[in-house]
Design a protein around this motif. Sequence first.
Motif, short mmCIF file in Angstrom:
data_model
loop_
_atom_site.label_atom_id
_atom_site.label_comp_id
_atom_site.label_asym_id
_atom_site.label_seq_id
_atom_site.Cartn_x
_atom_site.Cartn_y
_atom_site.Cartn_z
N MET A 1 -14.17 -66.40 -22.39
CA MET A 1 -13.74 -65.01 -22.21
C MET A 1 -12.84 -64.92 -20.97
O MET A 1 -13.26 -64.44 -19.90
CB MET A 1 -14.95 -64.09 -22.10
N CYS B 1 -22.39 -58.97 -18.98
CA CYS B 1 -21.32 -57.96 -19.04
C CYS B 1 -21.90 -56.55 -18.93
O CYS B 1 -21.31 -55.68 -18.29
CB CYS B 1 -20.52 -58.09 -20.33
N ASP C 1 -18.76 -65.90 -18.20
CA ASP C 1 -17.62 -65.65 -19.10
C ASP C 1 -16.81 -66.92 -19.36
O ASP C 1 -16.38 -67.16 -20.48
CB ASP C 1 -16.63 -64.64 -18.45
N CYS D 1 -20.99 -62.69 -13.61
CA CYS D 1 -20.39 -62.43 -14.92
C CYS D 1 -19.20 -63.37 -15.15
O CYS D 1 -19.06 -63.96 -16.22
CB CYS D 1 -19.96 -60.96 -15.00
N CYS E 1 -15.76 -55.14 -19.46
CA CYS E 1 -17.15 -55.60 -19.64
C CYS E 1 -17.89 -54.75 -20.68
O CYS E 1 -18.72 -55.27 -21.43
CB CYS E 1 -17.91 -55.61 -18.32
N CYS F 1 -11.94 -61.38 -19.24
CA CYS F 1 -13.11 -60.81 -18.56
C CYS F 1 -13.41 -61.60 -17.27
O CYS F 1 -13.66 -61.00 -16.23
CB CYS F 1 -14.31 -60.82 -19.50
#
Lengths: 115, 115, 115, 115
Positions: free
Chosen positions: B30, B90, B25, B21, B80, B33
């Motif tokens: 992101m 996520c 990300d 993830c 997430c 995250c």
Amino acid sequence: MSMMQECIEACSAAAMSATMCADADAAEGMGRCASLCTNTADVATTMMRMMMRPAGYDMGVMTSMMTACMTMGEACAAECAMHADMSEHCRICASACTAMVEACRSAMSSMQTAS
Amino acid sequence: MSMMQECIEACSAAAMSATMCADADAAEGMGRCASLCTNTADVATTMMRMMMRPAGYDMGVMTSMMTACMTMGEACAAECAMHADMSEHCRICASACTAMVEACRSAMSSMQTAS
Amino acid sequence: MSMMQECIEACSAAAMSATMCADADAAEGMGRCASLCTNTADVATTMMRMMMRPAGYDMGVMTSMMTACMTMGEACAAECAMHADMSEHCRICASACTAMVEACRSAMSSMQTAS
Amino acid sequence: MSMMQECIEACSAAAMSATMCADADAAEGMGRCASLCTNTADVATTMMRMMMRPAGYDMGVMTSMMTACMTMGEACAAECAMHADMSEHCRICASACTAMVEACRSAMSSMQTAS
């Protein structure tokens, strides 16, 4: 911020001392000390990395991880202190763990004052 | 003991999901995250390794590290979950983190009953 | 891609077996085995994480890290094989290391065919 | 031995710089840089730990892991160098990676002379 910098350096020193102490312990059959030191190396490395990642900063997460790191450092220092007279690597590791615990305590109180 | 085995597997799955993830990300900008997921991967890997080192078992250390792992997993799952509709990685990571938190809770209550 | 998935799982299994083997070795004074196993756990975990980060994929980096992982796995398997008759954790670790070496070899030849 | 000490310190500095660079990259959508830096942090940490575990020293394993660490450091430095003008964290990370590569090269030639 300088409190955080000192804490990162104390975690780095404890991670290194504990890695070397664990390697030496194993050859001497000191299984409990090796196991605690290997755990300390992992916990201190994770703690240090988390302080170097400000983008995901979360007060609750940092507080609980700091608490875990201090509990780990105290347990490892107590074990290593028992062998400090006969074993130089244990003496160094106990001292580095104690310094990490103190640096975490200072960093935590700075964090809580800042918020 | 089987509670511990389930907890190790849940930490392993969360560490893997969070690693993937975080990588995805970052390419999507992101940042918060990615940072939380990278922390989760490190905390879950450390937690899992500690359960696989019985020689240095210490109730107080395990309890505080389990608490840190649960706090981390909850924070990562919450972050997430906010992107789960538009982002498959996520959704998977939130689910793996929630499962890890539950497995830690079960392992902790087994530990406390056993002692 | 499925070759990569198998390789990730083989690295994960080797990392877990080596972590547990190292912890048991230390209590038995098997210092060289503990040290090699602790190194294997770190190398296998790093290898596995790199496969789960496609955004930074670099053929030269993957090839050299796969080579290091195979060399590490062979050295650890050779050491653990010497104690496999008397020690269950060494038998399991030797087997997991050998499986990781084979999975890395397959993943490397897939990578090279794909490029 | 002092070559090894310098190499441990260079790996530690690269691991720290890469951890911080990755965290900042992700917020800026620099996915490839974040991914390479996260890999560098893991490879450098593993390399550093292996040098601190003399009990399991194996010349072939060290040589292949040093090679992987140098290949990783070169790839990360090349990526970070592309953003060094506009991004201070990339400039610092590129410099730390280059220093790690040089320290590994010196440590490797010392190792080979010693054997």
